[in-house]
Design an enzyme around this catalytic site. Structure first.
Site, PDB file in Angstrom:
ATOM      1  N   TYR A  53       0.818  -1.219   0.000  1.00  0.00           N
ATOM      2  CA  TYR A  53       0.000   0.000   0.000  1.00  0.00           C
ATOM      3  C   TYR A  53       0.852   1.270   0.000  1.00  0.00           C
ATOM      4  O   TYR A  53       0.411   2.302  -0.507  1.00  0.00           O
ATOM      5  CB  TYR A  53      -1.021  -0.029   1.154  1.00  0.00           C
ATOM      6  CG  TYR A  53      -2.144  -0.996   0.839  1.00  0.00           C
ATOM      7  CD1 TYR A  53      -3.107  -0.663  -0.109  1.00  0.00           C
ATOM      8  CD2 TYR A  53      -2.199  -2.254   1.432  1.00  0.00           C
ATOM      9  CE1 TYR A  53      -4.116  -1.564  -0.445  1.00  0.00           C
ATOM     10  CE2 TYR A  53      -3.207  -3.158   1.100  1.00  0.00           C
ATOM     11  CZ  TYR A  53      -4.160  -2.800   0.166  1.00  0.00           C
ATOM     12  OH  TYR A  53      -5.157  -3.699  -0.182  1.00  0.00           O
ATOM     13  N   ARG A  56       1.229   1.765  -3.632  1.00  0.00           N
ATOM     14  CA  ARG A  56      -0.027   2.273  -4.237  1.00  0.00           C
ATOM     15  C   ARG A  56      -0.168   3.770  -3.939  1.00  0.00           C
ATOM     16  O   ARG A  56      -0.539   4.560  -4.777  1.00  0.00           O
ATOM     17  CB  ARG A  56      -1.277   1.572  -3.655  1.00  0.00           C
ATOM     18  CG  ARG A  56      -1.294   0.059  -3.681  1.00  0.00           C
ATOM     19  CD  ARG A  56      -1.672  -0.472  -5.048  1.00  0.00           C
ATOM     20  NE  ARG A  56      -0.643  -0.322  -6.042  1.00  0.00           N
ATOM     21  CZ  ARG A  56       0.503  -1.007  -6.098  1.00  0.00           C
ATOM     22  NH1 ARG A  56       0.794  -1.923  -5.211  1.00  0.00           N
ATOM     23  NH2 ARG A  56       1.370  -0.797  -7.054  1.00  0.00           N
ATOM     24  N   ASN A  87     -12.711   3.001  -5.751  1.00  0.00           N
ATOM     25  CA  ASN A  87     -11.297   3.384  -5.802  1.00  0.00           C
ATOM     26  C   ASN A  87     -10.818   3.938  -4.469  1.00  0.00           C
ATOM     27  O   ASN A  87     -11.557   4.617  -3.766  1.00  0.00           O
ATOM     28  CB  ASN A  87     -11.079   4.424  -6.895  1.00  0.00           C
ATOM     29  CG  ASN A  87     -11.388   3.862  -8.267  1.00  0.00           C
ATOM     30  OD1 ASN A  87     -11.485   2.646  -8.428  1.00  0.00           O
ATOM     31  ND2 ASN A  87     -11.571   4.714  -9.247  1.00  0.00           N
ATOM     32  N   ASP A  89      -8.093   5.867  -4.450  1.00  0.00           N
ATOM     33  CA  ASP A  89      -7.362   7.113  -4.727  1.00  0.00           C
ATOM     34  C   ASP A  89      -8.260   8.321  -4.430  1.00  0.00           C
ATOM     35  O   ASP A  89      -9.444   8.169  -4.133  1.00  0.00           O
ATOM     36  CB  ASP A  89      -6.860   7.123  -6.191  1.00  0.00           C
ATOM     37  CG  ASP A  89      -8.012   7.127  -7.207  1.00  0.00           C
ATOM     38  OD1 ASP A  89      -8.879   8.026  -7.133  1.00  0.00           O
ATOM     39  OD2 ASP A  89      -8.043   6.245  -8.095  1.00  0.00           O
ATOM     40  N   HIS A 104     -14.353   1.149  -0.579  1.00  0.00           N
ATOM     41  CA  HIS A 104     -13.243   0.269  -0.187  1.00  0.00           C
ATOM     42  C   HIS A 104     -12.138   1.004   0.574  1.00  0.00           C
ATOM     43  O   HIS A 104     -11.020   0.515   0.666  1.00  0.00           O
ATOM     44  CB  HIS A 104     -12.667  -0.443  -1.416  1.00  0.00           C
ATOM     45  CG  HIS A 104     -13.626  -1.432  -2.014  1.00  0.00           C
ATOM     46  ND1 HIS A 104     -13.526  -1.923  -3.301  1.00  0.00           N
ATOM     47  CD2 HIS A 104     -14.719  -2.024  -1.479  1.00  0.00           C
ATOM     48  CE1 HIS A 104     -14.517  -2.770  -3.525  1.00  0.00           C
ATOM     49  NE2 HIS A 104     -15.266  -2.839  -2.454  1.00  0.00           N
ATOM     50  N   GLY A 170     -16.001   2.150 -15.578  1.00  0.00           N
ATOM     51  CA  GLY A 170     -14.712   1.503 -15.302  1.00  0.00           C
ATOM     52  C   GLY A 170     -14.727   0.496 -14.172  1.00  0.00           C
ATOM     53  O   GLY A 170     -13.779   0.414 -13.395  1.00  0.00           O
ATOM     54  N   SER A 172     -15.279  -3.683 -13.269  1.00  0.00           N
ATOM     55  CA  SER A 172     -15.431  -5.026 -13.855  1.00  0.00           C
ATOM     56  C   SER A 172     -16.667  -5.727 -13.291  1.00  0.00           C
ATOM     57  O   SER A 172     -17.081  -6.754 -13.795  1.00  0.00           O
ATOM     58  CB  SER A 172     -14.174  -5.860 -13.594  1.00  0.00           C
ATOM     59  OG  SER A 172     -14.021  -6.064 -12.197  1.00  0.00           O
TER      60      SER A 172
HETATM   61  P1  OAD Z   1     -10.999  -4.052 -12.074  1.00  0.00           P
HETATM   62  O1  OAD Z   1      -9.539  -4.024 -12.320  1.00  0.00           O
HETATM   63  O2  OAD Z   1     -11.623  -5.325 -11.649  1.00  0.00           O
HETATM   64  O3  OAD Z   1     -11.757  -3.585 -13.380  1.00  0.00           O
HETATM   65  C1  OAD Z   1     -11.381  -2.415 -14.039  1.00  0.00           C
HETATM   66  C2  OAD Z   1     -12.344  -2.175 -15.178  1.00  0.00           C
HETATM   67  O4  OAD Z   1     -11.958  -0.963 -15.794  1.00  0.00           O
HETATM   68  C3  OAD Z   1     -12.329  -3.271 -16.247  1.00  0.00           C
HETATM   69  O5  OAD Z   1     -13.649  -3.709 -16.509  1.00  0.00           O
HETATM   70  C4  OAD Z   1     -11.722  -2.556 -17.463  1.00  0.00           C
HETATM   71  O6  OAD Z   1     -12.304  -2.987 -18.686  1.00  0.00           O
HETATM   72  C5  OAD Z   1     -12.096  -1.115 -17.192  1.00  0.00           C
HETATM   73  N1  OAD Z   1     -11.237  -0.103 -17.831  1.00  0.00           N
HETATM   74  C6  OAD Z   1      -9.914  -0.164 -18.136  1.00  0.00           C
HETATM   75  N2  OAD Z   1      -9.512   0.987 -18.702  1.00  0.00           N
HETATM   76  C7  OAD Z   1     -10.611   1.801 -18.742  1.00  0.00           C
HETATM   77  C8  OAD Z   1     -10.834   3.127 -19.192  1.00  0.00           C
HETATM   78  N3  OAD Z   1      -9.863   3.864 -19.730  1.00  0.00           N
HETATM   79  N4  OAD Z   1     -12.092   3.630 -19.074  1.00  0.00           N
HETATM   80  C9  OAD Z   1     -13.092   2.899 -18.526  1.00  0.00           C
HETATM   81  N5  OAD Z   1     -12.928   1.654 -18.091  1.00  0.00           N
HETATM   82  C10 OAD Z   1     -11.704   1.113 -18.197  1.00  0.00           C
HETATM   83  O7  OAD Z   1     -11.318  -2.867 -11.043  1.00  0.00           O
HETATM   84  P2  OAD Z   1     -12.600  -2.653 -10.131  1.00  0.00           P
HETATM   85  O8  OAD Z   1     -13.838  -3.117 -10.809  1.00  0.00           O
HETATM   86  O9  OAD Z   1     -12.544  -1.247  -9.652  1.00  0.00           O
HETATM   87  O10 OAD Z   1     -10.786  -3.887  -4.135  1.00  0.00           O
HETATM   88  O11 OAD Z   1     -12.245  -3.624  -8.944  1.00  0.00           O
HETATM   89  C11 OAD Z   1     -13.055  -3.709  -7.833  1.00  0.00           C
HETATM   90  C12 OAD Z   1     -12.238  -3.974  -6.604  1.00  0.00           C
HETATM   91  O12 OAD Z   1     -11.391  -5.090  -6.800  1.00  0.00           O
HETATM   92  C13 OAD Z   1     -11.271  -2.869  -6.239  1.00  0.00           C
HETATM   93  O13 OAD Z   1     -11.891  -1.843  -5.484  1.00  0.00           O
HETATM   94  C14 OAD Z   1     -10.237  -3.572  -5.432  1.00  0.00           C
HETATM   95  C15 OAD Z   1     -10.065  -4.775  -6.316  1.00  0.00           C
HETATM   96  O14 OAD Z   1      -9.537  -5.896  -5.781  1.00  0.00           O
HETATM   97  C16 OAD Z   1      -9.983  -4.094  -3.093  1.00  0.00           C
HETATM   98  O15 OAD Z   1      -8.757  -4.045  -3.170  1.00  0.00           O
HETATM   99  C17 OAD Z   1     -10.698  -4.389  -1.820  1.00  0.00           C
END
Ligand code: OAD
Length: 228
Positions: A53, A56, A87, A89, A104, A170, A172
């Site tokens: 972290y 990060r 996020n 950040d 989170h 953005g 997943s």
């Molecule tokens: P992910 O890394 O799972 O997903 C990121 C998403 O962003 C994907 O679906 C990509 O297609 C999309 N993406 C990439 N570039 C992009 C762009 N320029 N514009 C729009 N979308 C874009 O991240 P999260 O869904 O945020 O939790 O993950 C959820 C949680 O899992 C996080 O908060 C974190 C992680 O493990 C913890 O650490 C507790």
């Protein structure tokens, strides 16, 4: 004022230069969740978790909000806008958004391992082993790890349930309970999901835009400010 709720994930910060978690080259390709992002990891190797972290945090401090963060902040002039982000950040805040809920946690903050309520900023950007809170507990990052409860889920669900429109940007949609938030939107509410790799989401009013946030969000915001 129309109430807009924006759910954001790592994808919105990707164009600022922060890695996502699950894309190719994402953080979880180089680190195992169970080594750095669970309460068990903390008990096993606090130093490794702190180091993960600290890295990060250094990256967050080295980047700037992008045009998608900035555009969303502008929407506040016309809408009752709530950002609920996964996020850790602070790019939404730095772009000027005033109502940001961090489901989170926040990497720029820390708390005692003995007390989740006493949250303070991380001085000088680094937490080291031996940095103790006044209650004698080791400081840990203010992050909700896998296996921990998400304390803000109830408030977040209530906000989504009152929304007149929801954008998901953005994410997943693989990590629960956050991924289930969109289901709290009322049936008639328009949902727009922006993600180049958007997964299938069921719902009566969902529009999927398979584009990067920076390519579409600024134009959408202009459209909503002028005609919405
Ligand atoms: P992910 O890394 O799972 O997903 C990121 C998403 O962003 C994907 O679906 C990509 O297609 C999309 N993406 C990439 N570039 C992009 C762009 N320029 N514009 C729009 N979308 C874009 O991240 P999260 O869904 O945020 O939790 O993950 C959820 C949680 O899992 C996080 O908060 C974190 C992680 O493990 C913890 O650490 C507790």
């Amino acid at each position: 004022m129309k109430k807009m709720v924006i759910l954001t994930g790592a994808g919105i910060s990707a164009e600022s230069g922060l890695k996502t978690f699950r894309d190719s080259g994402g953080l979880w390709e180089n680190y195992k969740i169970e080594h750095v992002a669970t309460p068990e990891a903390w008990l096993k190797d606090k130093n490794l978790v702190l180091q993960f972290y600290n890295e990060r945090r250094a990256q967050v401090l080295a980047v700037q909000p992008n045009q998608a963060h900035e555009a969303l902040a502008k929407l506040e002039s016309k809408y009752d806008l709530h950002i609920i982000t996964q996020n850790v950040d602070d790019l939404h805040e730095r772009a000027g958004s005033s109502k940001v809920m961090h489901l989170h946690g926040e990497v720029l903050k820390m708390r005692s391992e003995k007390n989740s309520q006493q949250i303070v900023g991380v001085p000088n950007g680094v937490i080291s082993l031996g940095d103790l809170a006044p209650d004698g507990g080791q400081y840990r990052p203010d992050i909700v790890w896998f296996g921990e409860e998400v304390p803000l889920m109830e408030s977040a669900s209530a906000i989504v349930a009152q929304a007149d429109e929801v954008w998901v940007i953005g994410c997943s949609l693989q990590v629960y309970p956050a991924a289930g938030l969109v289901r709290h939107a009322r049936d008639h509410v328009k949902v727009i999901y922006i993600d180049p790799n958007a997964v299938k989401v069921n719902g009566p009013n969902i529009t999927v835009i398979k584009e990067k946030a920076g390519s579409v969000v600024p134009a959408m915001v202009e459209e909503y400010l002028n005609n919405g």
